[in-house]
Design a protein around this motif. Structure first.
Motif, PDB file in Angstrom:
ATOM      1  N   GLY A  39       0.789  -1.227   0.000  1.00  0.00           N
ATOM      2  CA  GLY A  39       0.000   0.000   0.000  1.00  0.00           C
ATOM      3  C   GLY A  39       0.817   1.270   0.000  1.00  0.00           C
ATOM      4  O   GLY A  39       0.271   2.376   0.107  1.00  0.00           O
ATOM      5  N   ALA A  40       2.132   1.171  -0.127  1.00  0.00           N
ATOM      6  CA  ALA A  40       3.008   2.339  -0.038  1.00  0.00           C
ATOM      7  C   ALA A  40       2.711   3.407  -1.096  1.00  0.00           C
ATOM      8  O   ALA A  40       2.697   4.598  -0.769  1.00  0.00           O
ATOM      9  CB  ALA A  40       4.467   1.917  -0.102  1.00  0.00           C
ATOM     10  N   ALA A  42      -0.135   4.242  -2.515  1.00  0.00           N
ATOM     11  CA  ALA A  42      -1.372   4.946  -2.153  1.00  0.00           C
ATOM     12  C   ALA A  42      -1.155   5.833  -0.934  1.00  0.00           C
ATOM     13  O   ALA A  42      -1.639   6.975  -0.888  1.00  0.00           O
ATOM     14  CB  ALA A  42      -2.482   3.944  -1.880  1.00  0.00           C
ATOM     15  N   GLU A  43      -0.404   5.342   0.050  1.00  0.00           N
ATOM     16  CA  GLU A  43      -0.100   6.143   1.238  1.00  0.00           C
ATOM     17  C   GLU A  43       0.721   7.373   0.860  1.00  0.00           C
ATOM     18  O   GLU A  43       0.479   8.478   1.353  1.00  0.00           O
ATOM     19  CB  GLU A  43       0.648   5.308   2.262  1.00  0.00           C
ATOM     20  N   LEU A  44       1.692   7.169  -0.012  1.00  0.00           N
ATOM     21  CA  LEU A  44       2.544   8.274  -0.456  1.00  0.00           C
ATOM     22  C   LEU A  44       1.718   9.319  -1.210  1.00  0.00           C
ATOM     23  O   LEU A  44       1.871  10.522  -0.977  1.00  0.00           O
ATOM     24  CB  LEU A  44       3.670   7.745  -1.333  1.00  0.00           C
ATOM     25  N   ALA A  46      -1.417   9.952  -0.838  1.00  0.00           N
ATOM     26  CA  ALA A  46      -2.239  10.665   0.153  1.00  0.00           C
ATOM     27  C   ALA A  46      -1.410  11.720   0.880  1.00  0.00           C
ATOM     28  O   ALA A  46      -1.884  12.843   1.120  1.00  0.00           O
ATOM     29  CB  ALA A  46      -2.833   9.678   1.147  1.00  0.00           C
ATOM     30  N   GLN A  47      -0.166  11.396   1.221  1.00  0.00           N
ATOM     31  CA  GLN A  47       0.715  12.365   1.875  1.00  0.00           C
ATOM     32  C   GLN A  47       1.022  13.535   0.935  1.00  0.00           C
ATOM     33  O   GLN A  47       1.065  14.688   1.364  1.00  0.00           O
ATOM     34  CB  GLN A  47       2.021  11.704   2.302  1.00  0.00           C
ATOM     35  N   ARG A  49      -0.851  14.642  -1.498  1.00  0.00           N
ATOM     36  CA  ARG A  49      -2.060  15.461  -1.653  1.00  0.00           C
ATOM     37  C   ARG A  49      -2.305  16.347  -0.431  1.00  0.00           C
ATOM     38  O   ARG A  49      -2.900  17.414  -0.553  1.00  0.00           O
ATOM     39  CB  ARG A  49      -3.260  14.560  -1.904  1.00  0.00           C
ATOM     40  N   GLN A  89       9.418   9.436  -1.100  1.00  0.00           N
ATOM     41  CA  GLN A  89       9.369   9.331   0.366  1.00  0.00           C
ATOM     42  C   GLN A  89      10.445  10.218   0.979  1.00  0.00           C
ATOM     43  O   GLN A  89      10.224  10.859   2.009  1.00  0.00           O
ATOM     44  CB  GLN A  89       9.537   7.877   0.807  1.00  0.00           C
TER      45      GLN A  89
END
Length: 122
Positions: A39-40, A42-44, A46-47, A49, A89
Motif C-alpha cells: 500500500g506504499a 497509495a499512502e505516499l 495521500a501524503q 495530496r 518518500q
C-alpha cells in the motif's frame, strides 16, 4: 581413508575439526533489497495530496509513477518503481528541513544536484 570413514563422513556421523569450522553459510548477513509495503504508493500519494506543494508534486509523482510502471512492464523489473517510491518518500521526509533552509535565507547557488550524483554512480 577407509571406506567406512568416508561413508560416515558422507552421512555426517563423524566430523573433523576442519569440517566443524567450515560452513556453507555466509559469515555476514546479505543485504535485502528495498521492498515497500503493497500500500506504499497509495499512502505516499495521500501524503503528497495533503502537502502544501500538492499542486506541483502530485502531477509530478503521477507522471514518474506512470513512466516507472511502463518500464516495469517492459523489463519485468520492480527496481524503477521502488526507486520512484524511495525518492518521493525522501522528498516528503526532508521537506520541513528544506523549508527551514529556504526560510533562513542561506545562499545555495553552489548546491549539487543529488539526483544527478545518484545516476552517475550507477
Amino acid at each position: 581413508m577407509p571406506a567406512s570413514t568416508a561413508t560416515r563422513r558422507a552421512y555426517r556421523e563423524v566430523t573433523t575439526r576442519r569440517e566443524d569450522q567450515m560452513s556453507a553459510q555466509p559469515d555476514h548477513a546479505p543485504l535485502t533489497p528495498y521492498a515497500p509495503a503493497p500500500g506504499a504508493p497509495a499512502e505516499l500519494l495521500a501524503q503528497l495530496r495533503a502537502d502544501k506543494r500538492a499542486s506541483t508534486w502530485v502531477p509530478a509523482f503521477e507522471h514518474e509513477w506512470a513512466a516507472a510502471l511502463e518500464e516495469s512492464r517492459r523489463t519485468f523489473s520492480l527496481a524503477r518503481l521502488y526507486e520512484v517510491l524511495q525518492n518521493w518518500q525522501g522528498r516528503i521526509a526532508h521537506a520541513p528541513a528544506v523549508d527551514a533552509f529556504v526560510a533562513s535565507g542561506y545562499d545555495d547557488s553552489d548546491a549539487v544536484d543529488l539526483a544527478e550524483l545518484r545516476r552517475r554512480r550507477r
